[in-house]
Design a protein around this motif. Structure first.
Motif, PDB file in Angstrom:
ATOM      1  N   ALA A 177       0.826  -1.210   0.000  1.00 42.42           N
ATOM      2  CA  ALA A 177       0.000   0.000   0.000  1.00 42.42           C
ATOM      3  C   ALA A 177       0.861   1.263   0.000  1.00 42.42           C
ATOM      4  CB  ALA A 177      -0.927  -0.010   1.210  1.00 42.42           C
ATOM      5  N   PHE A 178       2.037   1.200   0.638  1.00 47.94           N
ATOM      6  CA  PHE A 178       2.909   2.373   0.698  1.00 47.94           C
ATOM      7  C   PHE A 178       3.537   2.704  -0.652  1.00 47.94           C
ATOM      8  CE2 PHE A 178       2.575   1.394   5.155  1.00 47.94           C
ATOM      9  CZ  PHE A 178       2.652   2.644   5.780  1.00 47.94           C
ATOM     10  N   THR A 179       3.452   1.786  -1.620  1.00 44.24           N
ATOM     11  CA  THR A 179       4.012   2.033  -2.951  1.00 44.24           C
ATOM     12  C   THR A 179       2.988   2.623  -3.908  1.00 44.24           C
ATOM     13  OG1 THR A 179       3.466  -0.134  -3.939  1.00 44.24           O
ATOM     14  CG2 THR A 179       5.459  -0.004  -2.582  1.00 44.24           C
ATOM     15  N   LEU A 180       1.732   2.693  -3.482  1.00 44.40           N
ATOM     16  CA  LEU A 180       0.676   3.196  -4.350  1.00 44.40           C
ATOM     17  C   LEU A 180       0.751   4.713  -4.484  1.00 44.40           C
ATOM     18  CD1 LEU A 180      -2.260   1.010  -2.963  1.00 44.40           C
ATOM     19  CD2 LEU A 180      -1.148   0.767  -5.199  1.00 44.40           C
ATOM     20  N   PRO A 181       0.163   5.271  -5.540  1.00 48.01           N
ATOM     21  CA  PRO A 181       0.141   6.730  -5.693  1.00 48.01           C
ATOM     22  C   PRO A 181      -0.447   7.408  -4.462  1.00 48.01           C
ATOM     23  CG  PRO A 181      -0.591   5.671  -7.705  1.00 48.01           C
ATOM     24  CD  PRO A 181      -0.468   4.584  -6.685  1.00 48.01           C
ATOM     25  N   ALA A 182       0.083   8.573  -4.133  1.00 48.04           N
ATOM     26  CA  ALA A 182      -0.332   9.280  -2.926  1.00 48.04           C
ATOM     27  C   ALA A 182      -1.803   9.696  -2.993  1.00 48.04           C
ATOM     28  CB  ALA A 182       0.554  10.503  -2.720  1.00 48.04           C
ATOM     29  N   CYS A 183      -2.501   9.507  -1.886  1.00 45.19           N
ATOM     30  CA  CYS A 183      -3.898   9.940  -1.728  1.00 45.19           C
ATOM     31  C   CYS A 183      -3.954  10.858  -0.518  1.00 45.19           C
ATOM     32  CB  CYS A 183      -4.831   8.748  -1.536  1.00 45.19           C
ATOM     33  SG  CYS A 183      -4.719   7.488  -2.820  1.00 45.19           S
ATOM     34  N   PRO A 184      -3.520  12.127  -0.690  1.00 42.33           N
ATOM     35  CA  PRO A 184      -3.388  13.035   0.452  1.00 42.33           C
ATOM     36  C   PRO A 184      -4.726  13.416   1.067  1.00 42.33           C
ATOM     37  CG  PRO A 184      -3.078  14.220  -1.604  1.00 42.33           C
ATOM     38  CD  PRO A 184      -3.155  12.770  -1.961  1.00 42.33           C
ATOM     39  N   PRO A 185      -4.692  13.874   2.325  1.00 45.64           N
ATOM     40  CA  PRO A 185      -5.933  14.298   2.987  1.00 45.64           C
ATOM     41  C   PRO A 185      -6.584  15.452   2.250  1.00 45.64           C
ATOM     42  CG  PRO A 185      -4.133  14.076   4.567  1.00 45.64           C
ATOM     43  CD  PRO A 185      -3.530  13.993   3.194  1.00 45.64           C
ATOM     44  N   SER A 186      -7.895  15.534   2.377  1.00 42.11           N
ATOM     45  CA  SER A 186      -8.638  16.628   1.748  1.00 42.11           C
ATOM     46  C   SER A 186      -8.378  17.919   2.494  1.00 42.11           C
ATOM     47  CB  SER A 186     -10.141  16.311   1.763  1.00 42.11           C
ATOM     48  OG  SER A 186     -10.889  17.431   1.362  1.00 42.11           O
ATOM     49  N   LYS A 187      -8.347  19.008   1.760  1.00 43.53           N
ATOM     50  CA  LYS A 187      -8.177  20.321   2.377  1.00 43.53           C
ATOM     51  C   LYS A 187      -9.501  20.916   2.819  1.00 43.53           C
ATOM     52  CE  LYS A 187      -3.984  21.394  -0.252  1.00 43.53           C
ATOM     53  NZ  LYS A 187      -3.343  22.339  -1.195  1.00 43.53           N
ATOM     54  N   VAL A 188     -10.590  20.235   2.445  1.00 47.42           N
ATOM     55  CA  VAL A 188     -11.917  20.738   2.804  1.00 47.42           C
ATOM     56  C   VAL A 188     -12.263  20.230   4.197  1.00 47.42           C
ATOM     57  CG1 VAL A 188     -14.347  20.816   2.178  1.00 47.42           C
ATOM     58  CG2 VAL A 188     -12.599  20.738   0.392  1.00 47.42           C
ATOM     59  N   ARG A 189     -12.294  21.108   5.163  1.00 51.03           N
ATOM     60  CA  ARG A 189     -12.490  20.704   6.534  1.00 51.03           C
ATOM     61  C   ARG A 189     -13.956  20.456   6.868  1.00 51.03           C
ATOM     62  NH1 ARG A 189      -7.809  19.195   9.164  1.00 51.03           N
ATOM     63  NH2 ARG A 189      -6.113  20.309   8.160  1.00 51.03           N
ATOM     64  N   GLY A 190     -14.828  21.084   6.161  1.00 50.84           N
ATOM     65  CA  GLY A 190     -16.238  20.975   6.517  1.00 50.84           C
ATOM     66  C   GLY A 190     -16.878  19.701   6.040  1.00 50.84           C
ATOM     67  N   ALA A 191     -16.265  19.042   5.056  1.00 48.69           N
ATOM     68  CA  ALA A 191     -16.882  17.847   4.487  1.00 48.69           C
ATOM     69  C   ALA A 191     -16.490  16.617   5.278  1.00 48.69           C
ATOM     70  CB  ALA A 191     -16.432  17.684   3.030  1.00 48.69           C
ATOM     71  N   GLY A 192     -17.337  15.622   5.226  1.00 49.95           N
ATOM     72  CA  GLY A 192     -17.017  14.350   5.848  1.00 49.95           C
ATOM     73  C   GLY A 192     -16.903  14.424   7.350  1.00 49.95           C
ATOM     74  N   SER A 193     -17.815  15.116   8.027  1.00 50.18           N
ATOM     75  CA  SER A 193     -17.782  15.220   9.476  1.00 50.18           C
ATOM     76  C   SER A 193     -17.929  13.851  10.112  1.00 50.18           C
ATOM     77  CB  SER A 193     -18.896  16.141   9.961  1.00 50.18           C
ATOM     78  OG  SER A 193     -20.152  15.554   9.709  1.00 50.18           O
ATOM     79  N   PHE A 194     -17.574  13.791  11.405  1.00 54.40           N
ATOM     80  CA  PHE A 194     -17.663  12.514  12.120  1.00 54.40           C
ATOM     81  C   PHE A 194     -19.094  12.007  12.138  1.00 54.40           C
ATOM     82  CE2 PHE A 194     -17.956   9.932  15.995  1.00 54.40           C
ATOM     83  CZ  PHE A 194     -16.924   9.045  15.754  1.00 54.40           C
ATOM     84  N   SER A 195     -20.057  12.895  12.380  1.00 51.50           N
ATOM     85  CA  SER A 195     -21.463  12.472  12.432  1.00 51.50           C
ATOM     86  C   SER A 195     -21.942  11.993  11.077  1.00 51.50           C
ATOM     87  CB  SER A 195     -22.352  13.631  12.920  1.00 51.50           C
ATOM     88  OG  SER A 195     -22.279  14.730  12.036  1.00 51.50           O
ATOM     89  N   ALA A 196     -21.481  12.620  10.008  1.00 56.43           N
ATOM     90  CA  ALA A 196     -21.889  12.192   8.666  1.00 56.43           C
ATOM     91  C   ALA A 196     -21.336  10.820   8.348  1.00 56.43           C
ATOM     92  CB  ALA A 196     -21.416  13.209   7.618  1.00 56.43           C
ATOM     93  N   ARG A 197     -20.081  10.569   8.737  1.00 60.17           N
ATOM     94  CA  ARG A 197     -19.466   9.282   8.433  1.00 60.17           C
ATOM     95  C   ARG A 197     -20.098   8.156   9.237  1.00 60.17           C
ATOM     96  NH1 ARG A 197     -15.169   9.171   5.404  1.00 60.17           N
ATOM     97  NH2 ARG A 197     -14.313  11.124   4.677  1.00 60.17           N
ATOM     98  N   LEU A 198     -20.573   8.460  10.414  1.00 57.06           N
ATOM     99  CA  LEU A 198     -21.281   7.452  11.193  1.00 57.06           C
ATOM    100  C   LEU A 198     -22.676   7.187  10.651  1.00 57.06           C
ATOM    101  CD1 LEU A 198     -20.450   8.323  14.914  1.00 57.06           C
ATOM    102  CD2 LEU A 198     -19.878   6.223  13.708  1.00 57.06           C
ATOM    103  N   GLY A 199     -23.131   8.077   9.772  1.00 57.83           N
ATOM    104  CA  GLY A 199     -24.487   7.938   9.265  1.00 57.83           C
ATOM    105  C   GLY A 199     -25.496   8.657  10.128  1.00 57.83           C
TER     106      GLY A 199
END
Length: 412
Positions: A177-199
């Motif tokens: 997995a460490f050899t795969l192309p980089a998938c850096p963190p998103s710079k958008v802080r408002g998206a994907g909140s903890f409550s949204a990810r929990l459903g």
């Protein structure tokens, strides 16, 4: 592009090879070799449900905000592999429960991370995700089946070697997995909140009665899936005294793998069935298929009843796909706007989280109830599960009030 697809194909293959090496066969190993009780085995399988309640969103947030997704994927697999190496040496229930709970906490998030990395890599290269990802993801199922065959042909279904094989694959994938192309963190802080990810954002859907009913039945059917994962191979191993030379006893994992092969084929029929019969009838077909899955097990055996076992494996594809895949499409249709992702998260929470925990726990109790002096009455065990699925099938049409819409067909 072809090189990139091959690399993602390898990742998907290994992702599910790790799981397939022990998911179906571990129950038999714990019951037959370690002499664990049914409730103990059920509770260990239920750890996947417990872990699915909170670890996927936690790891998802880490990958979204602080660390490259491919690195989180790699670290999770390396830790999981180390835990499996330890589990292979464990002989007592309390320690096995703890180790497999910790393993579940690190493996279950990788299923979503595997998809996230695939999407991100394809998107970064401007490759059509919808067009190319299904052809890559199908190799995950191939990996799952291949692992089952390796364990079976190696005669390791009742041996801790299955955990060593899974751990080895996990270590390979972890470093790969460490050899795969980089998938850096998103710079958008408002998206994907903890409550949204929990459903949690999607819990507003419970205000609509048909969605509340749907999610409750999603939980019940998630429990049905866990039952066969937990006790399918243990059931076949118990024929060793009466049918010692039968194919089902000598190659239980290969026979069980027919279920996964069937699953890949039934996926292709979903568009036809949804357009022809509609979501309500398709979900009802899934429940009837679960009745047949368990009922055929109840009357099948490795001798004259072998054809019933094979039919049970084949019908599994309909039982699984017609609710899980069609259900996901239904959720996609009913959830709108900003809760589309969290609604899918809620669906997974009900099936792979709460449903898996309930199924693993209660099925263990049922197996213990029908066990006397170490001998398990599998016919009554499977008939109990078939009765459970039959009740769902009888109740569902009356409580799930829904009129088909054209929009569902347009989502296929």
């Amino acid at each position: 592009m072809s090189n990139l697809k091959i690399r993602l194909t390898v990742m998907n293959f290994l992702e599910f090879f790790v799981w397939g090496a022990w998911l179906i066969s571990l129950g038999g190993y714990m019951i037959v070799t370690l002499k664990f009780s049914g409730s103990e085995v059920g509770s260990i399988y239920a750890t996947m449900g417990v872990a699915s309640l909170f670890m996927p969103p936690v790891m998802g947030i880490i990958a979204d905000r602080w660390m490259n997704a491919e690195r989180v994927l790699g670290i999770c697999h390396i830790i999981g592999a180390i835990l499996l190496l330890f589990a292979a040496q464990v002989k007592d229930y309390p320690t096995m429960y703890l180790v497999m709970l910790l393993n579940s906490m690190f493996y279950m998030p990788t299923i979503a991370l595997n998809n996230s990395v695939s999407y991100a890599v394809l998107h970064s290269q401007q490759i059509d995700v919808v067009k190319f990802f299904p052809g890559i993801r199908v190799w995950g199922t191939v990996g799952f089946v291949a692992a089952m065959w390796v364990i079976d042909l190696g005669k390791w279904t009742l041996s801790p070697v299955q955990l060593y094989v899974s751990a080895a694959a996990g270590l390979v994938l972890g470093f790969y997995a460490f050899t795969l192309p980089a998938c850096p963190p998103s710079k958008v802080r408002g998206a994907g909140s903890f409550s949204a990810r929990l459903g949690l954002d999607a819990f507003v859907l419970f205000k609509r009665s048909r969605m509340a009913v749907f999610f409750i039945f999603a939980m019940f059917l998630g429990a049905a899936l866990q039952i066969t994962n937990t006790f399918g191979e243990a059931f076949l191993h118990d024929f060793a005294s009466s049918y010692p030379d039968s194919f089902a006893v000598k190659h239980p994992s290969i026979l069980m793998s027919v279920s996964q092969i069937s699953e890949t084929l039934f996926i292709l029929t979903i568009p036809f069935f949804l357009k022809r019969f509609g979501i309500k009838q398709v979900m009802l077909m899934s429940m009837v298929a679960w009745v047949l899955r368990f009922g055929l097990f109840a009357f099948g055996n490795p001798g004259e009843g072998f054809v019933l076992l094979v039919m049970s494996m084949i019908i599994y594809g309909m039982a699984f796909d017609f609710f899980n895949i069609s259900g996901s499409l239904f959720v996609r249709q009913e959830a709108h706007g900003s809760i589309l992702s969290s609604a899918q998260g809620l669906f997974m929470l009900m099936t792979n989280g709460i449903g898996a925990f309930v199924g693993g726990t209660i099925s263990g109790w049922v197996v213990d109830y029908f066990t006397t002096g170490g001998a398990r009455d599998w016919q009554n065990i499977w008939l109990s599960f078939a009765g459970y699925a039959l009740i769902l099938a009888l109740v569902f049409p009356f409580v799930f009030r829904y009129k088909e819409k054209e929009t569902l067909a347009s989502t296929i």
